[in-house]
Design an enzyme around this catalytic site. Sequence first.
Site, PDB file in Angstrom:
ATOM      1  N   LYS A   5       0.827  -1.208   0.000  1.00  0.00           N
ATOM      2  CA  LYS A   5       0.000   0.000   0.000  1.00  0.00           C
ATOM      3  C   LYS A   5       0.863   1.260   0.000  1.00  0.00           C
ATOM      4  O   LYS A   5       0.646   2.184  -0.772  1.00  0.00           O
ATOM      5  CB  LYS A   5      -0.889   0.058   1.256  1.00  0.00           C
ATOM      6  CG  LYS A   5      -2.027  -0.883   1.273  1.00  0.00           C
ATOM      7  CD  LYS A   5      -2.894  -0.661   2.499  1.00  0.00           C
ATOM      8  CE  LYS A   5      -2.166  -0.830   3.805  1.00  0.00           C
ATOM      9  NZ  LYS A   5      -1.602  -2.148   4.048  1.00  0.00           N
ATOM     10  N   GLU A  20       1.028   5.259  11.039  1.00  0.00           N
ATOM     11  CA  GLU A  20       1.995   4.493  10.259  1.00  0.00           C
ATOM     12  C   GLU A  20       3.390   4.677  10.847  1.00  0.00           C
ATOM     13  O   GLU A  20       3.555   5.240  11.906  1.00  0.00           O
ATOM     14  CB  GLU A  20       1.923   4.900   8.787  1.00  0.00           C
ATOM     15  CG  GLU A  20       0.717   4.293   8.082  1.00  0.00           C
ATOM     16  CD  GLU A  20       0.742   2.767   8.035  1.00  0.00           C
ATOM     17  OE1 GLU A  20       1.751   2.199   7.598  1.00  0.00           O
ATOM     18  OE2 GLU A  20      -0.243   2.152   8.472  1.00  0.00           O
ATOM     19  N   ARG A  21       4.396   4.202  10.122  1.00  0.00           N
ATOM     20  CA  ARG A  21       5.750   4.194  10.686  1.00  0.00           C
ATOM     21  C   ARG A  21       6.397   5.575  10.667  1.00  0.00           C
ATOM     22  O   ARG A  21       6.336   6.277   9.666  1.00  0.00           O
ATOM     23  CB  ARG A  21       6.630   3.244   9.872  1.00  0.00           C
ATOM     24  CG  ARG A  21       6.118   1.842   9.863  1.00  0.00           C
ATOM     25  CD  ARG A  21       6.935   0.973   8.943  1.00  0.00           C
ATOM     26  NE  ARG A  21       6.271  -0.291   8.771  1.00  0.00           N
ATOM     27  CZ  ARG A  21       5.300  -0.501   7.884  1.00  0.00           C
ATOM     28  NH1 ARG A  21       4.944   0.464   7.066  1.00  0.00           N
ATOM     29  NH2 ARG A  21       4.701  -1.653   7.817  1.00  0.00           N
TER      30      ARG A  21
END
Lengths: 440, 489
Positions: B191, B217-218
């Site tokens: 993604k 997210e990261r």
Amino acid sequence: MANNVKDLVNERIKEIKRKDNVYTIGRVSKIQNYVLEVSGLDEACYFEKVRIGNDNIGYVAGITPNYLNIVIVKQRSTIHVGDEVVASGEEFTAQYSEASIGKIIDMFGTDKMKDMEFDNLVNLRLEEPVTPIMDRTAVCRPLHTGIAGIDLIYPIGKGQRQLIIGDKKTGKTQIALDTIASLANDNVICIYCAIGKTKKDVREIHYELARHGAMNNTVIMCALNDELTPVLSLTPYAALAVAEYYLKQAKDVVVVIDDLKRHADAYREITLMTDKAPGREAYPSDIFYTHARLLEKGCQHINGGSITILPIVETKTSDITDYISTNIISITDGQIVLNKKNFDKGQRPAIDYGLSVSRLGGAVQTKKMSHLGSNVRRQLLSYMEKRDVYELANKEEMSPEMRQLIEHGQTIIKCLNQYKFEAKNESEIISTFESLIGDK
Amino acid sequence: MDNTNTIIDPSNPALNFISQTREKEEYKQEVGKKISSASIGRIISISSIKIEILLASSELSVHDVVCAKMSDGRIIEFEIEEIKGSTANAICFEMTNGLKRGMDLYKVDGGISAPFSDKILGHMFSSFGEPIDKSNVVIDERKNVYKSHLDLSDVTINGDIMWTGIKVLDFLAPMRKGFKMGLLGGAGVGKTVLIKELIHNVYTGLQSNSIFVGVGERSREGQELFQEMKEGDLLDKMSMVFGQMGESPTSRSKAIYTGLTLAEYLRDAKRQDVLVFIDNIYRYIQGSSEIYSELGYMSVENGYPSQMLSDIANIEERINSTETGSITSFQAIFIPADDVYDEAVRAISSHLDGQVVLDRKQAEKGFYPAIDVFKTTSKLIDIEVVGRKHYDLVKETLRYLSRYNELEEIIAVLGIEELSQEDQDIFYRSRKLLQYFTQPMFVAENYTGIKGQFVKIDDVLTDVEDILSGKYDDVDESRFAYIGAYKNR
């Protein structure tokens, strides 16, 4: 000597102050396994360390208008209703000493083999805020595991979080041990964090690492199977707190967490015991955050230090799409999937090259390795995809191009085979595969 | 009051965060946040992110921000979520460690607000609208993040068609200005790579103003994106908001509000066409589930809150085009446990105009982008919009590939030689199509070692037509893997 006396006096003064302060004393009113309800203790902070009775330690896990919830982490004697609970005025922290290197320790700074506390313990906060985005920099330095299938195809970089996932008895821990062993002379500090392992397991891991000269830069931090569940759930945070301690000194640290599925189960047990609402598979709704904030501590810091994390997750029936696994896959920077079928067929390490991923890819390899690795990977995957479809096709009637491809793929698989503790360095890997792949 | 502090040892490293947080307090006063001098109430209970307040004043309302002043100088902020007579529940921006019963709380003016000026471009903000890129940019104009609503008459629906240069996207799921495109996929199927490729192709191609919202997210990816944009000199038209996965559920569930407020500034005040990239909107629901669960709300299936549908609707209805400008959005959606029927995923995808679904089976075979051709759709696959040729080719492609799936099972038992000539044609041509739908991506050069390609839609249509008609029957299928247009191979 003079210092010693001073310390003793200070200690005594603290104790007196503590006793006189009525606000910081409470009484146990309910005991449910390792969760206590305590009345009084009005001045206690959330997550403050408390002493229950004479020698039991716990922390404040919830404050309500009428009572406090205390979770016990260290129990040396039986706790009764009505026992005195004393607040310490300090946040609950892990303890660590630099002398721990080479030893088996726990989160309280105990040398587990001697059952003795280290001297010069420092307190380490379990929940430092995560390293901000601007204090991070690109993950680009390779971390050599010595395993060709990893270093070449799904490489790991310093500061990366790479999951090792697979069924029981597929060699997950072995990959971590191989990595630690191959880093023995690399000026990297390794922390092997065992969660819910048996005593035998931990002794074996210690023996294997020591035998390969890898304990000189390694700490084994363990929460054994029969320890209190809260210790199992907090120990990985303690391991990462130790890693951050070294990160501040700009050192490279590798943390292995073995394993996070057991950790998730321990955390679930505590949340269900404290009446939190269960979500998917009865895990609490913050199970993702529990692992995310732990693994986000992995980073390449701008000060030059790094924390690489290799979490391990055990699966059932080779299914990596269950809840905990997909959660952790979505946190880490890639995964090495070990497949039971490959293992049974004799492939070592039993890496499933189709399902494994490295989100950093060539960025953490030297140019030569990256070029070679992406070629090997493409040829290997294309072979595996065709093998599945054409399994029944008659080899004689295949186009020569196709036949060559299939035979070539089989050779690649053969060359990736490698027994445990047989690290290969970069030039060995390059010379093996360069002749095999050619310059396509 | 400070009895406990007398026994705190100042040399204790557990306390060395004090100096950093003092700086933060000074900074807060700098940007003009006003903290009331009178206490509005006291803390009576504390859990990991929630506190209960015994109110001393009745002038508070939901979404107001209050703060506690710690004895070490830190300020911890909370947002009021519900008021029940004389008590209120609030959620913490960070962590509740160190709070105690009886602490006084003070009101912070303005609630959660986002900067609302030209200065947002080129900067990175936290979920609470504060700069986190070390630039120390000071923005006085601010707007509350909840205060926005579009009427039915405000929303416009038409826009020009927009090509992304990604073969399979343009072919199966074309989009236009003002579109909502979802990128759905389980963990680790690509993604984020796809959304980065879209930033590369669409943002750099159109040079439109853009907002990137990183939700749960990261942090590493946030750092990489910021660095790449900076090195490519592309930061001047982009603004970023991050509430990443290591941060509190409050931060993760508010990032989207702040991001949308920035986008609305560009659309309404600057009258621009705006691109909004959200990675990943599922994490918004995840964050709010954690909050609702702490607040003790009843949950429905899998621990999701019962108000999830209306929450997501409130967010999605703000992402619309108006007379003043358009918002085109790309939203990555995480599929937990590879369960495409997950309630949260379905709630989000009901708002989309088009979707790209990524499939683990394709990724396993090394086909990237790992698209599931049958689930990847767009409202624009319509003869009136894309024309008859494109429409027919899509239809024919899907017919081939669905037959191919059946044939794969037959072959597993009988082998290829047993198939009829027609089925053999379908089989081999479908395999070529699947190979052709892979694409070397600019942002994936690290993984593939192949240079990225931007492919024009006309070339895609020609190539697909040629493969289907049998023009390339003699060409080996491996020649179609990871190429751009066939003629440029």
